[in-house]
Structures are given as C-alpha cells and as structure tokens.
Design a protein around this motif. Structure first.
Motif, mmCIF file in Angstrom:
data_model
loop_
_atom_site.group_PDB
_atom_site.id
_atom_site.type_symbol
_atom_site.label_atom_id
_atom_site.label_comp_id
_atom_site.label_asym_id
_atom_site.label_seq_id
_atom_site.Cartn_x
_atom_site.Cartn_y
_atom_site.Cartn_z
ATOM 1 N N ALA A 264 0.834 -1.206 0.000
ATOM 2 C CA ALA A 264 0.000 0.000 0.000
ATOM 3 C C ALA A 264 0.866 1.252 0.000
ATOM 4 O O ALA A 264 0.593 2.215 -0.735
ATOM 5 C CB ALA A 264 -0.924 -0.004 1.213
ATOM 6 N N ARG A 265 1.917 1.229 0.771
ATOM 7 C CA ARG A 265 2.829 2.380 0.837
ATOM 8 C C ARG A 265 3.461 2.656 -0.517
ATOM 9 O O ARG A 265 3.524 3.806 -0.971
ATOM 10 C CB ARG A 265 3.896 2.105 1.890
ATOM 11 C CG ARG A 265 4.848 3.262 2.137
ATOM 12 C CD ARG A 265 6.196 3.014 1.500
ATOM 13 N NE ARG A 265 7.170 4.026 1.901
ATOM 14 C CZ ARG A 265 8.344 4.191 1.317
ATOM 15 N NH1 ARG A 265 8.708 3.404 0.312
ATOM 16 N NH2 ARG A 265 9.163 5.146 1.720
ATOM 17 N N GLU A 266 3.914 1.615 -1.196
ATOM 18 C CA GLU A 266 4.552 1.793 -2.497
ATOM 19 C C GLU A 266 3.557 2.314 -3.527
ATOM 20 O O GLU A 266 3.899 3.144 -4.383
ATOM 21 C CB GLU A 266 5.161 0.470 -2.969
ATOM 22 C CG GLU A 266 6.260 -0.074 -2.071
ATOM 23 C CD GLU A 266 7.395 0.919 -1.879
ATOM 24 O OE1 GLU A 266 7.754 1.610 -2.850
ATOM 25 O OE2 GLU A 266 7.929 1.003 -0.753
ATOM 26 N N ARG A 267 2.329 1.866 -3.432
ATOM 27 C CA ARG A 267 1.301 2.313 -4.375
ATOM 28 C C ARG A 267 0.993 3.790 -4.186
ATOM 29 O O ARG A 267 0.885 4.548 -5.159
ATOM 30 C CB ARG A 267 0.049 1.463 -4.189
ATOM 31 C CG ARG A 267 -1.059 1.735 -5.179
ATOM 32 C CD ARG A 267 -2.175 0.725 -5.023
ATOM 33 N NE ARG A 267 -3.326 1.082 -5.838
ATOM 34 C CZ ARG A 267 -4.464 0.394 -5.859
ATOM 35 N NH1 ARG A 267 -4.593 -0.697 -5.111
ATOM 36 N NH2 ARG A 267 -5.461 0.784 -6.635
ATOM 37 N N VAL A 268 0.859 4.223 -2.940
ATOM 38 C CA VAL A 268 0.568 5.629 -2.673
ATOM 39 C C VAL A 268 1.764 6.505 -3.050
ATOM 40 O O VAL A 268 1.603 7.577 -3.644
ATOM 41 C CB VAL A 268 0.176 5.833 -1.194
ATOM 42 C CG1 VAL A 268 0.039 7.318 -0.868
ATOM 43 C CG2 VAL A 268 -1.134 5.109 -0.893
ATOM 44 N N LEU A 269 2.970 6.060 -2.729
ATOM 45 C CA LEU A 269 4.163 6.813 -3.095
ATOM 46 C C LEU A 269 4.245 6.991 -4.609
ATOM 47 O O LEU A 269 4.549 8.093 -5.106
ATOM 48 C CB LEU A 269 5.413 6.114 -2.568
ATOM 49 C CG LEU A 269 6.769 6.719 -2.969
ATOM 50 C CD1 LEU A 269 6.876 8.172 -2.530
ATOM 51 C CD2 LEU A 269 7.911 5.894 -2.392
ATOM 52 N N ALA A 270 3.960 5.944 -5.372
ATOM 53 C CA ALA A 270 4.010 6.040 -6.832
ATOM 54 C C ALA A 270 2.969 7.026 -7.346
ATOM 55 O O ALA A 270 3.245 7.815 -8.268
ATOM 56 C CB ALA A 270 3.791 4.659 -7.444
ATOM 57 N N ALA A 271 1.772 7.005 -6.764
ATOM 58 C CA ALA A 271 0.731 7.935 -7.197
ATOM 59 C C ALA A 271 1.098 9.368 -6.842
ATOM 60 O O ALA A 271 0.791 10.298 -7.590
ATOM 61 C CB ALA A 271 -0.607 7.551 -6.568
ATOM 62 N N CYS A 272 1.752 9.562 -5.704
ATOM 63 C CA CYS A 272 2.220 10.906 -5.342
ATOM 64 C C CYS A 272 3.247 11.405 -6.352
ATOM 65 O O CYS A 272 3.179 12.556 -6.804
ATOM 66 C CB CYS A 272 2.832 10.880 -3.936
ATOM 67 S SG CYS A 272 1.630 10.869 -2.581
ATOM 68 N N ARG A 273 4.198 10.569 -6.684
ATOM 69 C CA ARG A 273 5.217 10.961 -7.662
ATOM 70 C C ARG A 273 4.572 11.350 -8.997
ATOM 71 O O ARG A 273 4.925 12.365 -9.604
ATOM 72 C CB ARG A 273 6.200 9.816 -7.889
ATOM 73 C CG ARG A 273 7.183 9.563 -6.767
ATOM 74 C CD ARG A 273 7.964 8.310 -7.079
ATOM 75 N NE ARG A 273 9.031 8.044 -6.131
ATOM 76 C CZ ARG A 273 9.521 6.831 -5.897
ATOM 77 N NH1 ARG A 273 9.023 5.784 -6.549
ATOM 78 N NH2 ARG A 273 10.486 6.643 -5.023
ATOM 79 N N LYS A 274 3.630 10.546 -9.455
ATOM 80 C CA LYS A 274 2.984 10.792 -10.743
ATOM 81 C C LYS A 274 2.260 12.125 -10.769
ATOM 82 O O LYS A 274 2.230 12.816 -11.803
ATOM 83 C CB LYS A 274 2.010 9.658 -11.056
ATOM 84 C CG LYS A 274 1.285 9.822 -12.391
ATOM 85 C CD LYS A 274 0.359 8.648 -12.661
ATOM 86 C CE LYS A 274 -0.379 8.830 -13.976
ATOM 87 N NZ LYS A 274 -1.291 7.682 -14.253
ATOM 88 N N ASN A 275 1.670 12.525 -9.648
ATOM 89 C CA ASN A 275 0.826 13.716 -9.602
ATOM 90 C C ASN A 275 1.487 14.923 -8.953
ATOM 91 O O ASN A 275 0.830 15.951 -8.760
ATOM 92 C CB ASN A 275 -0.471 13.380 -8.864
ATOM 93 C CG ASN A 275 -1.338 12.408 -9.639
ATOM 94 O OD1 ASN A 275 -1.958 12.768 -10.631
ATOM 95 N ND2 ASN A 275 -1.366 11.149 -9.198
ATOM 96 N N GLY A 276 2.768 14.836 -8.636
ATOM 97 C CA GLY A 276 3.470 15.970 -8.051
ATOM 98 C C GLY A 276 2.997 16.315 -6.652
ATOM 99 O O GLY A 276 3.004 17.482 -6.256
ATOM 100 N N VAL A 277 2.595 15.298 -5.898
ATOM 101 C CA VAL A 277 2.125 15.472 -4.523
ATOM 102 C C VAL A 277 3.227 15.008 -3.576
ATOM 103 O O VAL A 277 3.789 13.916 -3.751
ATOM 104 C CB VAL A 277 0.836 14.669 -4.283
ATOM 105 C CG1 VAL A 277 0.396 14.752 -2.829
ATOM 106 C CG2 VAL A 277 -0.273 15.163 -5.208
ATOM 107 N N ALA A 278 3.554 15.803 -2.566
ATOM 108 C CA ALA A 278 4.600 15.434 -1.615
ATOM 109 C C ALA A 278 4.130 14.272 -0.751
ATOM 110 O O ALA A 278 3.001 14.270 -0.257
ATOM 111 C CB ALA A 278 4.963 16.632 -0.743
ATOM 112 N N PHE A 279 4.995 13.273 -0.569
ATOM 113 C CA PHE A 279 4.655 12.085 0.205
ATOM 114 C C PHE A 279 5.156 12.240 1.631
ATOM 115 O O PHE A 279 6.307 12.609 1.871
ATOM 116 C CB PHE A 279 5.270 10.849 -0.434
ATOM 117 C CG PHE A 279 4.935 9.550 0.267
ATOM 118 C CD1 PHE A 279 3.653 9.028 0.205
ATOM 119 C CD2 PHE A 279 5.898 8.860 0.983
ATOM 120 C CE1 PHE A 279 3.336 7.837 0.843
ATOM 121 C CE2 PHE A 279 5.596 7.670 1.619
ATOM 122 C CZ PHE A 279 4.308 7.148 1.550
#
Length: 320
Positions: A264-279
C-alpha cells in the motif's frame, strides 16, 4: 527574509523535505505555547484535532502567540501550522456537510489542513473546494456557467467535469467571506491579498495553502490513484495506524511493515510521484537519507536529529 508566507511551501518549491512536530491527539493551544512553538526546530507544527479537542478559541490564541513572538530565524512571520481536521473523507456528501470545520480552522489563520480517512476522489474534490474562495478559479471546470448566467437560472453540475485527459476538474470554491479579517493579520497581509493567496499550492503557483489527505483505509488505498489526481493537493500519506487496524492488527506493526502494508505504501508513493504530490512518512536519523532519496518530502517522527541529518543531506540553506 522568507520569500513566502508559508515556510513549507517555500521549501517544497525547492524540492526540500519539510519536517514537523506537534502531537496527533491534541496540542496545548494557548498564547504562551504559540510563543514557545514560534522557535521550533521544525518547519511546521501539526495540530491534531482528529482526536484532540476542536478548540477554535485556543487555536486563535495559539496563532496570535506565534505572531507576537516575532519573525522566525528563517525570516517568516510564523512557522507553518497545519491542522488535522476531525472530518472523515468517506464521500463527498460527508465532506460537504462538515465543511464548516474547514472554514473555522482556516479562519484562525493556519496554513494548511489535512483530511483524514480520504476514500474517494469526489470526497477529496469537495474538500479542496471547501477550502477555496469562489473567485480563485485555477483548475475549475470552465464549462460551469458564469455567476451572472447562474443568477438568471443557468444550472451547473455539483462536481466539475473532466479535462481532455479525462482528469476531473474542480467545482467552484465554497469558502465564504467572513473570516478573512481574523486570518489576514496572522499572515501579515491585507484582506484582499489574503483572499487571493489563501489558495492551494501547487495548483495555484502563488498560493500559500497546503491541503493534504491521509489514506488510511482499504478503500482509500484502492482509490489512491484517482484521489491523488485531484487538483489542489499538496501532500499525502498513508495512515499506518488506522490502516493496520482495518487489516486486523490490534497492535500497530512497526517497520518493516507487513507485506500488504508495504505494498500500500509503495502504491501511494508512486501515485504521489505521478501527480506531483509530496509524500509524508515517518523517518528516523538512521533512515532519513534513504527516505529522502526515494521521494519522501514531508517527514513525520518528531525527530530533530532526523531533520538535522536530512537538511544536511539536501544541502539546505534556508535557516531553521
């Protein structure tokens, strides 16, 4: 002197990690504590109202104490203050019914809000809209009829449409006029400037407001890609405590997390990277360098030692 109202926005613009302190289950919200916290080693103070008291009078005094303490060593009027709101982002209706809480919190002059238990993109879109004034229109669906047309009876969808890439657009902001007279002095701005600049960054490049989401349920993880594509988000995290409870762990697992939580952590981190959202994630002095290198940009853990090491690793120049 700081170039921004929010020290955190200024740092994130430079791709610098930001570090916070402050409890998740309430805080001492007094003028005296505000003066103390104005000298914090952290970049922002977290005020936990999800589980702590919803104390608006105390929050107002706390912010006033920070201002009265004088300019920070980094040249900012105050440290950034972000409040965890006691609203669950389970659906758009739930968020809209509770939008009064965001207005109350922002009216005290804070610099950001975290929505807990975000589960759908529609809920998060309603959250962003609830934090915006209607005259700030970056990211708003251009197909929505103009105010004059609506006064003549033109109708609009409650939610925004989609852009050419299929991403949802925002609806009109719903924060009303009324609290700017109390918030603007905290930021050191005129009322007009405050109303223009209290808008989500990085959606609005001139905005100073950080809005974030906590993905802490199975539904939130399942929908994280759609949630994190909502315009206006500045940061996001998984909530390991509530997520682990949902998965059946009565005692919260410590790192290394079980495989399902790590996934779950890796999935959210990847989505943050894709959308320019700080993790956002907790870090220690031992792992801060590795975490920064893999993309963590908002650091929990209440560790000044981790902050010192992380700032040195990134060769940060802005004073603390």
């Amino acid at each position: 002197m700081g170039k921004r109202i929010s020290r955190c926005v200024e740092l994130l613009e430079q791709d610098q990690a930001i570090y916070y302190d402050g409890p998740h289950s309430g805080h001492v919200l007094t003028h005296a504590q505000g003066r103390i916290d104005a000298g914090t080693w952290a970049d922002y103070m977290n005020v936990g109202m999800e589980h702590g008291a919803f104390d608006m009078a105390g929050l107002a005094e706390y912010m006033r104490g920070m201002v009265d303490a004088g300019t920070t060593r980094s040249g900012h009027r105050t440290p950034t203050v972000i409040v965890e709101a006691p609203v669950n982002g389970i659906d758009a209706a739930h968020v809209r019914y509770n939008a009064w809480q965001f207005r109350q919190i922002l009216g005290r002059g804070v610099h950001g809000i975290l929505l807990c238990q975000a589960e759908t993109a529609d809920a998060v879109r309603a959250f962003v809209e609830s934090c915006r004034y209607p005259h700030n229109t970056i990211g708003v669906d251009p197909a929505i009829p103009a105010p004059m047309a609506r006064m003549e009876g033109a109708t609009r969808a409650k939610d925004g449409g989609v852009d050419s890439a299929g991403h949802k657009l925002l609806g009109i902001g719903t924060r009303g006029r009324g609290s700017e007279a109390t918030a603007a002095p905290v930021w050191g701005l005129s009322i007009e400037d405050y109303m223009d600049r209290c808008d989500p960054w990085p959606l609005n490049p001139k905005g100073e407001l950080l809005v974030g989401v906590k993905l802490e349920s199975p539904e939130g993880i399942a929908n994280c890609e759609q949630i994190l594509s909502v315009p206006g988000l500045g940061f996001a995290e998984i909530g390991p405590g509530d997520l682990s409870l949902s998965l059946g762990y009565r005692t919260m697992p410590r790192e290394p997390w079980p495989p399902e939580m790590q996934k779950a952590r890796e999935r959210v981190l990847a989505a943050c990277r894709k959308n320019g959202v700080a993790f956002l994630q907790g870090c220690t002095p031992d792992n801060i360098v590795a975490r920064i290198d893999e993309g963590v940009r908002v650091v929990a853990g209440h560790s000044e030692a981790a902050a010192t090491r992380g700032r040195a690793h990134q060769k940060r120049t802005l004073p603390v």
